[in-house]
Design a protein around this motif. Structure first.
Motif, PDB file in Angstrom:
ATOM      1  N   PHE A 151      -8.727   4.290  11.045  1.00  0.00           N
ATOM      2  CA  PHE A 151      -9.289   3.799  12.299  1.00  0.00           C
ATOM      3  C   PHE A 151      -8.318   2.822  12.971  1.00  0.00           C
ATOM      4  CE2 PHE A 151     -12.207   2.392  15.411  1.00  0.00           C
ATOM      5  CZ  PHE A 151     -13.326   3.212  15.385  1.00  0.00           C
ATOM      6  N   TRP A 152      -7.606   2.074  12.174  1.00  0.00           N
ATOM      7  CA  TRP A 152      -6.592   1.134  12.680  1.00  0.00           C
ATOM      8  C   TRP A 152      -5.277   1.845  13.025  1.00  0.00           C
ATOM      9  CZ3 TRP A 152      -6.172  -3.760  14.301  1.00  0.00           C
ATOM     10  CH2 TRP A 152      -7.210  -4.669  14.016  1.00  0.00           C
ATOM     11  N   GLY A 153      -5.184   3.142  12.706  1.00  0.00           N
ATOM     12  CA  GLY A 153      -3.928   3.851  12.921  1.00  0.00           C
ATOM     13  C   GLY A 153      -2.933   3.625  11.798  1.00  0.00           C
ATOM     14  N   LEU A 154      -3.442   3.224  10.631  1.00  0.00           N
ATOM     15  CA  LEU A 154      -2.600   2.953   9.465  1.00  0.00           C
ATOM     16  C   LEU A 154      -2.771   4.053   8.424  1.00  0.00           C
ATOM     17  CD1 LEU A 154      -3.422  -0.854   9.092  1.00  0.00           C
ATOM     18  CD2 LEU A 154      -1.312   0.117  10.038  1.00  0.00           C
ATOM     19  N   LYS A 155      -1.789   4.184   7.564  1.00  0.00           N
ATOM     20  CA  LYS A 155      -1.805   5.197   6.516  1.00  0.00           C
ATOM     21  C   LYS A 155      -1.861   4.516   5.151  1.00  0.00           C
ATOM     22  CE  LYS A 155      -1.088   9.139   4.304  1.00  0.00           C
ATOM     23  NZ  LYS A 155      -2.154  10.162   4.178  1.00  0.00           N
ATOM     24  N   ALA A 156      -2.795   4.962   4.322  1.00  0.00           N
ATOM     25  CA  ALA A 156      -2.886   4.461   2.948  1.00  0.00           C
ATOM     26  C   ALA A 156      -2.500   5.572   1.987  1.00  0.00           C
ATOM     27  CB  ALA A 156      -4.299   3.971   2.648  1.00  0.00           C
ATOM     28  N   ALA A 157      -1.881   5.194   0.871  1.00  0.00           N
ATOM     29  CA  ALA A 157      -1.467   6.164  -0.141  1.00  0.00           C
ATOM     30  C   ALA A 157      -1.599   5.517  -1.511  1.00  0.00           C
ATOM     31  CB  ALA A 157      -0.026   6.622   0.108  1.00  0.00           C
ATOM     32  N   TYR A 158      -1.373   6.310  -2.539  1.00  0.00           N
ATOM     33  CA  TYR A 158      -1.468   5.794  -3.900  1.00  0.00           C
ATOM     34  C   TYR A 158      -0.416   6.467  -4.785  1.00  0.00           C
ATOM     35  CZ  TYR A 158      -4.133  10.144  -4.494  1.00  0.00           C
ATOM     36  OH  TYR A 158      -4.518  11.453  -4.498  1.00  0.00           O
ATOM     37  N   TYR A 172       5.238   5.170  -0.911  1.00  0.00           N
ATOM     38  CA  TYR A 172       5.722   3.811  -0.637  1.00  0.00           C
ATOM     39  C   TYR A 172       6.024   3.592   0.845  1.00  0.00           C
ATOM     40  CZ  TYR A 172       6.134   2.778  -5.629  1.00  0.00           C
ATOM     41  OH  TYR A 172       5.861   2.542  -6.956  1.00  0.00           O
ATOM     42  N   LEU A 173       6.248   4.673   1.585  1.00  0.00           N
ATOM     43  CA  LEU A 173       6.482   4.544   3.019  1.00  0.00           C
ATOM     44  C   LEU A 173       5.189   4.367   3.799  1.00  0.00           C
ATOM     45  CD1 LEU A 173       9.325   7.170   3.601  1.00  0.00           C
ATOM     46  CD2 LEU A 173       9.498   4.674   3.818  1.00  0.00           C
ATOM     47  N   ALA A 174       4.045   4.561   3.131  1.00  0.00           N
ATOM     48  CA  ALA A 174       2.756   4.353   3.790  1.00  0.00           C
ATOM     49  C   ALA A 174       2.589   2.873   4.125  1.00  0.00           C
ATOM     50  CB  ALA A 174       1.616   4.833   2.891  1.00  0.00           C
ATOM     51  N   ASP A 175       1.658   2.573   5.013  1.00  0.00           N
ATOM     52  CA  ASP A 175       1.423   1.181   5.404  1.00  0.00           C
ATOM     53  C   ASP A 175       0.819   0.375   4.271  1.00  0.00           C
ATOM     54  OD1 ASP A 175       2.114   1.353   8.335  1.00  0.00           O
ATOM     55  OD2 ASP A 175       0.554   2.879   8.240  1.00  0.00           O
ATOM     56  N   ILE A 176      -0.083   0.995   3.511  1.00  0.00           N
ATOM     57  CA  ILE A 176      -0.706   0.333   2.359  1.00  0.00           C
ATOM     58  C   ILE A 176      -0.598   1.279   1.172  1.00  0.00           C
ATOM     59  CG2 ILE A 176      -2.814  -0.683   1.401  1.00  0.00           C
ATOM     60  CD1 ILE A 176      -2.740  -0.146   5.099  1.00  0.00           C
ATOM     61  N   THR A 177      -0.056   0.798   0.077  1.00  0.00           N
ATOM     62  CA  THR A 177       0.134   1.617  -1.116  1.00  0.00           C
ATOM     63  C   THR A 177      -0.611   0.991  -2.287  1.00  0.00           C
ATOM     64  OG1 THR A 177       2.346   2.211  -0.331  1.00  0.00           O
ATOM     65  CG2 THR A 177       1.816   2.718  -2.628  1.00  0.00           C
ATOM     66  N   TYR A 178      -1.496   1.759  -2.889  1.00  0.00           N
ATOM     67  CA  TYR A 178      -2.219   1.332  -4.085  1.00  0.00           C
ATOM     68  C   TYR A 178      -1.471   1.853  -5.308  1.00  0.00           C
ATOM     69  CZ  TYR A 178      -6.245  -0.101  -1.252  1.00  0.00           C
ATOM     70  OH  TYR A 178      -7.072  -0.733  -0.355  1.00  0.00           O
ATOM     71  N   VAL A 179      -1.151   0.943  -6.221  1.00  0.00           N
ATOM     72  CA  VAL A 179      -0.290   1.310  -7.346  1.00  0.00           C
ATOM     73  C   VAL A 179      -0.470   0.290  -8.466  1.00  0.00           C
ATOM     74  CG1 VAL A 179       1.646   0.027  -6.310  1.00  0.00           C
ATOM     75  CG2 VAL A 179       2.129   1.802  -7.999  1.00  0.00           C
ATOM     76  N   THR A 180      -0.263   0.706  -9.684  1.00  0.00           N
ATOM     77  CA  THR A 180      -0.303  -0.244 -10.791  1.00  0.00           C
ATOM     78  C   THR A 180       1.021  -1.003 -10.844  1.00  0.00           C
ATOM     79  OG1 THR A 180       0.624   1.285 -12.432  1.00  0.00           O
ATOM     80  CG2 THR A 180      -1.786   1.307 -12.133  1.00  0.00           C
ATOM     81  N   PRO A 181       1.026  -2.226 -11.370  1.00  0.00           N
ATOM     82  CA  PRO A 181       2.298  -2.950 -11.493  1.00  0.00           C
ATOM     83  C   PRO A 181       3.278  -2.221 -12.395  1.00  0.00           C
ATOM     84  CG  PRO A 181       0.525  -4.096 -12.656  1.00  0.00           C
ATOM     85  CD  PRO A 181      -0.117  -3.036 -11.833  1.00  0.00           C
ATOM     86  N   LYS A 182       2.750  -1.495 -13.368  1.00  0.00           N
ATOM     87  CA  LYS A 182       3.620  -0.742 -14.269  1.00  0.00           C
ATOM     88  C   LYS A 182       4.387   0.341 -13.511  1.00  0.00           C
ATOM     89  CE  LYS A 182       1.707   2.449 -16.614  1.00  0.00           C
ATOM     90  NZ  LYS A 182       0.827   3.192 -17.537  1.00  0.00           N
ATOM     91  N   GLU A 183       3.684   1.137 -12.723  1.00  0.00           N
ATOM     92  CA  GLU A 183       4.345   2.217 -11.991  1.00  0.00           C
ATOM     93  C   GLU A 183       5.303   1.665 -10.932  1.00  0.00           C
ATOM     94  OE1 GLU A 183       4.393   5.504 -12.559  1.00  0.00           O
ATOM     95  OE2 GLU A 183       3.235   5.005 -14.350  1.00  0.00           O
ATOM     96  N   ALA A 184       4.862   0.630 -10.204  1.00  0.00           N
ATOM     97  CA  ALA A 184       5.743   0.037  -9.192  1.00  0.00           C
ATOM     98  C   ALA A 184       6.977  -0.569  -9.838  1.00  0.00           C
ATOM     99  CB  ALA A 184       4.985  -1.030  -8.402  1.00  0.00           C
ATOM    100  N   GLY A 185       6.804  -1.207 -10.987  1.00  0.00           N
ATOM    101  CA  GLY A 185       7.924  -1.822 -11.688  1.00  0.00           C
ATOM    102  C   GLY A 185       8.895  -0.795 -12.238  1.00  0.00           C
ATOM    103  N   PHE A 186       8.368   0.279 -12.818  1.00  0.00           N
ATOM    104  CA  PHE A 186       9.243   1.328 -13.334  1.00  0.00           C
ATOM    105  C   PHE A 186      10.025   1.996 -12.203  1.00  0.00           C
ATOM    106  CE2 PHE A 186       6.380   2.018 -17.264  1.00  0.00           C
ATOM    107  CZ  PHE A 186       7.169   1.172 -18.020  1.00  0.00           C
ATOM    108  N   ASP A 187       9.378   2.194 -11.064  1.00  0.00           N
ATOM    109  CA  ASP A 187      10.097   2.771  -9.917  1.00  0.00           C
ATOM    110  C   ASP A 187      11.223   1.850  -9.470  1.00  0.00           C
ATOM    111  OD1 ASP A 187       8.677   5.150  -9.715  1.00  0.00           O
ATOM    112  OD2 ASP A 187       7.130   4.284  -8.437  1.00  0.00           O
ATOM    113  N   TYR A 188      10.974   0.552  -9.517  1.00  0.00           N
ATOM    114  CA  TYR A 188      12.016  -0.415  -9.159  1.00  0.00           C
ATOM    115  C   TYR A 188      13.198  -0.312 -10.129  1.00  0.00           C
ATOM    116  CZ  TYR A 188      14.329  -4.930  -8.571  1.00  0.00           C
ATOM    117  OH  TYR A 188      15.266  -5.919  -8.382  1.00  0.00           O
TER     118      TYR A 188
END
Length: 767
Positions: A151-158, A172-188
């Motif tokens: 509704f805000w014109g934003l994109k959410a992903a996980y 990760y290119l979405a406006d809001i990304t839901y992710v565990t710290p483990k997955e985000a950290g491993f991707d980093y």
């Protein structure tokens, strides 16, 4: 950094902001009219941010832009989800906006509360990460809240564990990304070893909202995430060492400290080992590896317990998370201890690995310029949030007053009497149909309690394995009439227990009349927060409920941490079936829990001291690596060997020379960094040997790592130039790959249960 600029608003003013939000009425607008207001707001907000890079007028921001955004989001919640956000959720959203750790009780809707600051921060176009406790919650929350963002014109992903690199990059290119710290950290970490910038999945970090903040920022904070590569043959533990450890006697050949956190050889044990192995002085430099293996085998044998600390499944050692009681996915102990526990059980040893990258969760989260968090249990860890993260805790009162009754603990002399009392209590409640949730401290205990209940003809559901989606369904039904649920731990489950189950008004009415959900704790945890999380499953949203803990003087918490010397002498060797009616014991148990909690805090601080300098060094190195990866730094050939560079460019073309030069430079840098990480791991493993010289281990670790890092920086330029001068620039891409000039293909990620073993001085007396 918006959060730092918005610290001028005091918590006492949050309710005034809620009033402003509630005064804004968009209910009479059509969807198209509301979207026109949204478009105008976004234009004005972005213009405001562009013109106020150093915002000082926080009142203008809070009273104007934040409240307008929150009021619009509140109306969207009503239209899209048919939910009217509570004042408690708005207060939580405001606290998150100003960088607080918000304590909001279980069942009050933290998922919806996070949407408000997520929208506000996502409008900058820089991205927002919402860190959840597990993959199931990441997917559920993103899909659940998607309509509000759209509704805000934003994109959410996980992000999910089984996603490939392109899917992750898109998420990760979405406006809001839901992710565990483990997955985000491993991707980093994976991004930190690529040879092409296009292979990275993360963009620059901006804002993070941490759900279950106490579990992620405290319980998991010191947990290092690791990416490793295969180095071939693994270290094998000599069978003679296994035989030796089997012969060693407790309190004669080895001792544990008073809290059973560490184990060490005595003088007698050292002599036994030297005689059995015919190795001479066990503490001589030539026997360092042997001594390390013995210490790891002792630690594995004495301090780690099957079905409590780990289980054996499909021929593998699976570590059990101490806070959730569930199998900890992709987790290992440090390398030597992992091999030791495998050797003790005759399991094929884990392949040797070379650490390519490593970062504790706390340090990973510190990469975000803006951070806030929320949980149901933050107040009891307020000091740690303040000292570690410099974030204050803001307590939000529930939408409806909590009427749960938390009864005093029942204390018994021995475990058998405790379990009998638990079964009797459950039978009484179950006979009426009142739902019961039983919290246990381990898989072994959960199965033991379930077996005792089944002997009495009570069917129960046992929750002690890692299956997040299935667990969520079980938890949602734990409030049904007549339900009995046995769980290892309720931290991070992320699903509310609804009385009567899903959409059953008649059953709900019956359960309400019986007093709501009855929560029983079978033992106290080392951390009072974990106990409070269990209690918080009852009495949600003003529902009735009650809780009680059943404990015995034989429980690990009390035995392990020195209760015996404080027990009144009349209880020594005394056993009875009835509970003990002694309020002094209750006070003593609460005191011990606070002491243990404090010890764990000190351990986390100690582990942190070992990572502070290493994190600074890591960031300094990665900054240089990123410059080379992005071709933002001039190649050494062009600056140091100009004639050679010009000759190569004329022969192979500048673009080709620069490409090979970049990959060669990255390769040399990485090899030096991997060596540095291995060096730091080795000195950390044996750092307590400096106690023999009365040196401070952390200071000595820092001194050695600083010296090695300086050496790395000096060697880097020399190594790169030497490699480039001996490189055949006529090689094709396949030949370059054979030379190792590509991202390591044989890599894997895992988590280390990190620890620093503080050993007794006596083992060094013969050095």
């Amino acid at each position: 950094m918006l959060l730092k600029r918005k610290k001028g608003i005091r918590p006492a003013q949050y309710k005034e902001l809620v009033n402003i939000i509630n005064q804004k009425d968009f209910t009479k607008l059509s969807d198209s009219e509301l979207k026109q207001i949204i478009n105008t707001y976004k234009q004005n907000y972005l213009r405001y941010l562009d013109n106020n890079s150093n915002i000082r007028d926080t009142k203008q921001f809070a009273n104007g832009y934040m409240t307008q955004c929150y009021a619009i989001t509140k109306e969207i919640c009503r239209r899209v989800l048919c939910l009217e956000p509570y004042e408690s959720q708005l207060l939580t959203g405001i606290a998150l906006c100003f960088g607080k750790i918000a304590e909001l009780p279980t069942g009050e809707g933290k998922t919806l509360a996070a949407v408000f600051p997520a929208v506000l921060n996502a409008l900058t176009g820089k991205g927002v990460h919402v860190l959840t406790f597990n993959d199931y919650l990441a997917k559920r929350d993103a899909q659940w809240m998607q309509g509000i963002y759209e509704f805000w014109g934003l994109k959410a992903a996980y992000i999910q564990e089984n996603m490939d690199r392109p899917q992750r990059r898109k998420a990760y290119l979405a406006d809001i990304t839901y992710v565990t710290p483990k997955e985000a950290g491993f991707d980093y970490l994976r991004d930190s070893i690529v040879y092409e910038k296009s292979e990275t999945v993360h963009r620059l970090f901006n804002c993070v909202i941490v759900d279950e903040a106490d579990a992620i920022l405290i319980d998991e904070a010191r947990t290092p995430l690791v990416i490793a590569g295969n180095i071939g043959d693994q270290h094998q533990i000599d069978n003679r060492l296994l035989e030796l450890v089997g012969l060693l006697r407790q309190n004669i050949d080895y001792m544990t400290d008073e809290n059973s956190r560490n184990v060490y050889l005595t003088e007698k044990g050292s002599s036994v080992a030297e005689k059995y192995l015919s190795c001479g002085n066990l503490y001589s430099r030539k026997n360092v590896e042997t001594l390390t293996d013995i210490n790891n085998l002792l630690h594995a044998k004495v301090l780690l317990k099957q079905d409590i600390d780990y289980i054996i499944k499909d021929g593998r050692i699976e570590i059990i998370d101490e806070f959730t009681g569930r199998v900890a996915d992709r987790r290992k102990w440090d390398y030597g201890l992992q091999i030791a526990i495998e050797a003790l059980h005759g399991i094929k040893c884990t392949a040797s690995n070379r650490i390519l990258g490593k970062i504790p969760i706390q340090n990973f989260i510190s990469l975000y310029p803006e951070m806030s968090g929320m949980t149901a249990t933050a107040k009891s860890s307020e000091d740690e949030f303040g000292s570690t993260y410099e974030h204050d805790v803001y307590v939000v009162h529930p939408n409806k007053k909590c009427i749960r009754i938390d009864y005093d603990d029942y204390v018994f002399t021995h475990k058998e009497a405790k379990y009998n009392a638990v079964v009797k209590e459950v039978c009484t409640s179950h006979s009426m149909g009142r739902p019961v949730l039983i919290g246990t401290s381990s898989i072994k205990e959960s199965e033991q309690v379930a077996a005792l209940l089944r002997q009495q003809g009570i069917e129960c559901v046992v929750l002690n394995a890692k299956n997040d989606e299935e667990e969520a369904k079980i938890i949602a039904l734990a409030g049904k009439f007549g339900a009995v649920t046995v769980s290892t731990n309720m931290a991070g489950r992320g699903v509310d227990i609804k009385l009567g189950g899903e959409d059953s008004p008649e059953e709900r009415k019956k359960v309400l009349e019986l007093g709501g959900l009855y929560v029983i704790g079978v033992s106290r945890n080392e951390c009072v927060r974990i106990d409070n999380q269990l209690r918080g499953r009852a009495g949600r949203q003003g529902d009735p409920g009650s809780s009680r803990f059943f404990i015995s003087l034989e429980d690990d918490l009390l035995v392990q941490f020195g209760l015996k010397k404080d027990i009144p002498s009349k209880y020594y060797g005394f056993r009875q079936e009835e509970r003990l009616d002694d309020r002094k014991l209750l006070s003593l148990i609460c005191h011990i829990q606070r002491v243990v909690d404090g010890q764990n805090f000190e351990i986390r601080k100690t582990l942190g001291k070992y990572s502070y300098l290493l994190e600074w060094q890591r960031r300094a190195f990665m900054k240089k690596r990123f410059e080379v990866l992005s071709s933002g730094a001039p190649g050494l050939l062009s600056t140091e060997k100009k004639e050679l560079y010009d000759e190569l460019c004329s022969r192979y073309g500048k673009e080709r020379v620069d490409e090979i030069q970049r990959k060669m430079s990255l390769n040399c840098m990485d090899e030096l960094w991997y060596d540095f990480l291995e060096y730091c791991e080795n000195i950390k493993e044996g750092i307590n040997l400096v106690l023999a010289g009365r040196k401070e281990p952390v200071d000595e670790f820092n001194r050695l790592s600083i010296s090695k890092f300086e050496q790395l920086q000096e060697e880097m330029k020399e190594r790169i130039l030497e490699t480039l001068e001996n490189t055949d620039f006529s090689m094709n891409d396949s030949q370059l790959a054979d030379k190792g000039l590509k991202t390591p293909s044989a890599t894997w990620t895992y988590i280390i249960n990190d620890s620093i073993k503080v050993k007794n001085f006596s083992i060094f007396s013969r050095l």
